[in-house]
Design a protein around this motif. Structure first.
Motif, PDB file in Angstrom:
ATOM      1  N   THR A   4       0.839  -1.191   0.000  1.00 38.65           N
ATOM      2  CA  THR A   4       0.000   0.000   0.000  1.00 38.65           C
ATOM      3  C   THR A   4       0.874   1.240   0.000  1.00 38.65           C
ATOM      4  N   GLN A   5       0.736   2.045  -1.037  1.00 33.38           N
ATOM      5  CA  GLN A   5       1.511   3.278  -1.166  1.00 33.38           C
ATOM      6  C   GLN A   5       0.657   4.476  -0.814  1.00 33.38           C
ATOM      7  N   SER A   6       1.294   5.477  -0.233  1.00 26.24           N
ATOM      8  CA  SER A   6       0.606   6.743   0.002  1.00 26.24           C
ATOM      9  C   SER A   6       1.607   7.895  -0.086  1.00 26.24           C
ATOM     10  N   PRO A   7       1.130   9.068  -0.577  1.00 18.94           N
ATOM     11  CA  PRO A   7      -0.201   9.248  -1.154  1.00 18.94           C
ATOM     12  C   PRO A   7      -0.267   8.647  -2.561  1.00 18.94           C
ATOM     13  N   SER A   8      -1.447   8.638  -3.157  1.00 24.08           N
ATOM     14  CA  SER A   8      -1.566   8.155  -4.532  1.00 24.08           C
ATOM     15  C   SER A   8      -1.099   9.231  -5.516  1.00 24.08           C
ATOM     16  N   SER A   9      -1.157  10.468  -5.102  1.00 27.47           N
ATOM     17  CA  SER A   9      -0.617  11.561  -5.912  1.00 27.47           C
ATOM     18  C   SER A   9      -0.229  12.717  -4.995  1.00 27.47           C
ATOM     19  N   LEU A  10       0.685  13.528  -5.490  1.00 28.76           N
ATOM     20  CA  LEU A  10       1.081  14.716  -4.742  1.00 28.76           C
ATOM     21  C   LEU A  10       1.545  15.785  -5.713  1.00 28.76           C
ATOM     22  N   SER A  11       1.373  17.027  -5.311  1.00 27.00           N
ATOM     23  CA  SER A  11       1.851  18.163  -6.094  1.00 27.00           C
ATOM     24  C   SER A  11       3.006  18.813  -5.344  1.00 27.00           C
ATOM     25  N   ALA A  12       4.067  19.074  -6.063  1.00 25.43           N
ATOM     26  CA  ALA A  12       5.242  19.666  -5.440  1.00 25.43           C
ATOM     27  C   ALA A  12       5.898  20.637  -6.404  1.00 25.43           C
ATOM     28  N   SER A  13       6.710  21.494  -5.848  1.00 30.63           N
ATOM     29  CA  SER A  13       7.408  22.495  -6.662  1.00 30.63           C
ATOM     30  C   SER A  13       8.854  22.085  -6.877  1.00 30.63           C
ATOM     31  N   VAL A  14       9.444  22.618  -7.938  1.00 26.12           N
ATOM     32  CA  VAL A  14      10.863  22.393  -8.191  1.00 26.12           C
ATOM     33  C   VAL A  14      11.651  22.837  -6.958  1.00 26.12           C
ATOM     34  N   GLY A  15      12.566  21.991  -6.515  1.00 32.20           N
ATOM     35  CA  GLY A  15      13.367  22.286  -5.342  1.00 32.20           C
ATOM     36  C   GLY A  15      12.836  21.675  -4.056  1.00 32.20           C
ATOM     37  N   ASP A  16      11.608  21.187  -4.084  1.00 33.28           N
ATOM     38  CA  ASP A  16      11.006  20.606  -2.896  1.00 33.28           C
ATOM     39  C   ASP A  16      11.618  19.245  -2.553  1.00 33.28           C
ATOM     40  N   ARG A  17      11.382  18.836  -1.322  1.00 30.73           N
ATOM     41  CA  ARG A  17      11.728  17.494  -0.844  1.00 30.73           C
ATOM     42  C   ARG A  17      10.409  16.742  -0.675  1.00 30.73           C
ATOM     43  N   VAL A  18      10.336  15.544  -1.251  1.00 29.27           N
ATOM     44  CA  VAL A  18       9.096  14.774  -1.135  1.00 29.27           C
ATOM     45  C   VAL A  18       9.388  13.394  -0.555  1.00 29.27           C
ATOM     46  N   THR A  19       8.395  12.877   0.155  1.00 30.53           N
ATOM     47  CA  THR A  19       8.507  11.550   0.744  1.00 30.53           C
ATOM     48  C   THR A  19       7.278  10.733   0.391  1.00 30.53           C
ATOM     49  N   ILE A  20       7.524   9.521  -0.054  1.00 29.55           N
ATOM     50  CA  ILE A  20       6.466   8.573  -0.410  1.00 29.55           C
ATOM     51  C   ILE A  20       6.599   7.376   0.527  1.00 29.55           C
ATOM     52  N   THR A  21       5.471   6.891   1.022  1.00 29.43           N
ATOM     53  CA  THR A  21       5.526   5.757   1.927  1.00 29.43           C
ATOM     54  C   THR A  21       4.919   4.509   1.294  1.00 29.43           C
ATOM     55  N   CYS A  22       5.382   3.380   1.746  1.00 26.21           N
ATOM     56  CA  CYS A  22       4.936   2.089   1.238  1.00 26.21           C
ATOM     57  C   CYS A  22       4.834   1.144   2.435  1.00 26.21           C
ATOM     58  N   ARG A  23       3.699   0.483   2.565  1.00 24.16           N
ATOM     59  CA  ARG A  23       3.490  -0.436   3.685  1.00 24.16           C
ATOM     60  C   ARG A  23       3.160  -1.824   3.165  1.00 24.16           C
ATOM     61  N   ALA A  24       3.828  -2.827   3.701  1.00 25.66           N
ATOM     62  CA  ALA A  24       3.571  -4.214   3.331  1.00 25.66           C
ATOM     63  C   ALA A  24       2.592  -4.836   4.322  1.00 25.66           C
ATOM     64  N   SER A  25       1.770  -5.752   3.832  1.00 24.73           N
ATOM     65  CA  SER A  25       0.754  -6.385   4.678  1.00 24.73           C
ATOM     66  C   SER A  25       1.352  -7.387   5.657  1.00 24.73           C
ATOM     67  N   GLN A  26       2.610  -7.748   5.435  1.00 27.36           N
ATOM     68  CA  GLN A  26       3.349  -8.573   6.383  1.00 27.36           C
ATOM     69  C   GLN A  26       4.830  -8.254   6.233  1.00 27.36           C
ATOM     70  N   GLY A  27       5.622  -8.685   7.200  1.00 27.56           N
ATOM     71  CA  GLY A  27       7.031  -8.339   7.172  1.00 27.56           C
ATOM     72  C   GLY A  27       7.755  -8.886   5.955  1.00 27.56           C
ATOM     73  N   ILE A  28       8.563  -8.026   5.319  1.00 32.54           N
ATOM     74  CA  ILE A  28       9.310  -8.434   4.137  1.00 32.54           C
ATOM     75  C   ILE A  28      10.803  -8.167   4.305  1.00 32.54           C
ATOM     76  N   SER A  29      11.259  -8.039   5.567  1.00 33.24           N
ATOM     77  CA  SER A  29      12.655  -7.703   5.824  1.00 33.24           C
ATOM     78  C   SER A  29      13.003  -6.439   5.028  1.00 33.24           C
TER      79      SER A  29
END
Lengths: 117, 107
Positions: free
Chosen positions: B5-30
């Protein structure tokens, strides 16, 4: 330089068949596992099938099991996907990808399969 | 099957910005997690493997972190060529599974 070039896509009627090919170069093909991954128009990525370097291990997504067959010819540095009983929901760009350890480091440019009457 | 599961599904950002995308697994994947960048009409490009290792030739503005079930992709100093869709993928077990993607758009 690793190169993967898919071919064989096209328009096919529902229930029809198609065989995709992937020509590999730039690496020792017979020592790497390979995968097929597809992407329906405007959608995300979906893994389709895996084959080990010696063809001893083969896996399929449930959505294609019993209809698709993955194979390889190490002498020809080629990977194949035989697709039978095609459905509208199989419409997608199909990519071959070198398997690595599962992290898929290299991909081809893709070939479009359209299933429509 | 392991769900990603990734979030967000979309984001708006400006040139020079720092962005972070998250990803969650339904069980541990090391740390068996990869990140890809995809531009319209192009094949996905591998950015990161083993959760935090940069593929050869990928600029250090891309970084990944996490282990177990929670992962992040960070892009610093966003440039026009970074606007694309990003996918996470687990390779702990077959079937390989991908997150739904995060489209990074220009604000």
């Amino acid at each position: 330089e690793v190169q993967l070039v898919e071919s064989g896509g096209g328009l096919v009627q529902p229930g029809g068949s198609l065989r995709l090919s992937c020509a590999a170069s730039g690496f020792t093909f017979n020592t790497y596992s390979m995968n097929w991954v597809r992407q329906a128009p405007g959608k995300g990525l979906e893994w389709v099938s895996y084959i080990s370097s010696s063809s001893s291990a083969i896996y399929y997504a449930d959505s294609v099991k019993g209809r698709f067959t993955i194979s390889r010819d190490n002498a020809k540095n080629s990977l194949y996907l035989q697709m039978n009983s095609l459905r509208a929901e199989d419409t997608a760009v199909y990519y071959c990808a070198e398997g690595g350890f599962g992290e898929l480091p290299y991909w081809g440019q893709g070939t479009l399969v359209t299933v429509s009457s | 099957d392991i769900q990603m599961t990734q979030s967000p599904s979309s984001l708006s950002a400006s040139v020079g910005d720092r962005v972070t995308i998250t990803c969650r697994a339904s069980q541990g994947i090391s740390n068996y997690l990869a990140w890809f960048q995809q531009k319209p009409g192009k094949a996905p490009k591998s950015l990161i493997y083993a959760a935090s290792s940069l593929q050869s030739g990928v600029p250090s503005k891309f970084s990944g972190s996490g282990s177990g079930t929670d992962f992040t992709l960070t892009i610093t100093s966003l440039q026009p060529e970074d606007f694309a869709t990003y996918y996470c993928q687990q390779y702990n077990s077959y079937p390989l599974t991908f997150g739904g993607g995060t489209k990074v758009e220009i604000k």
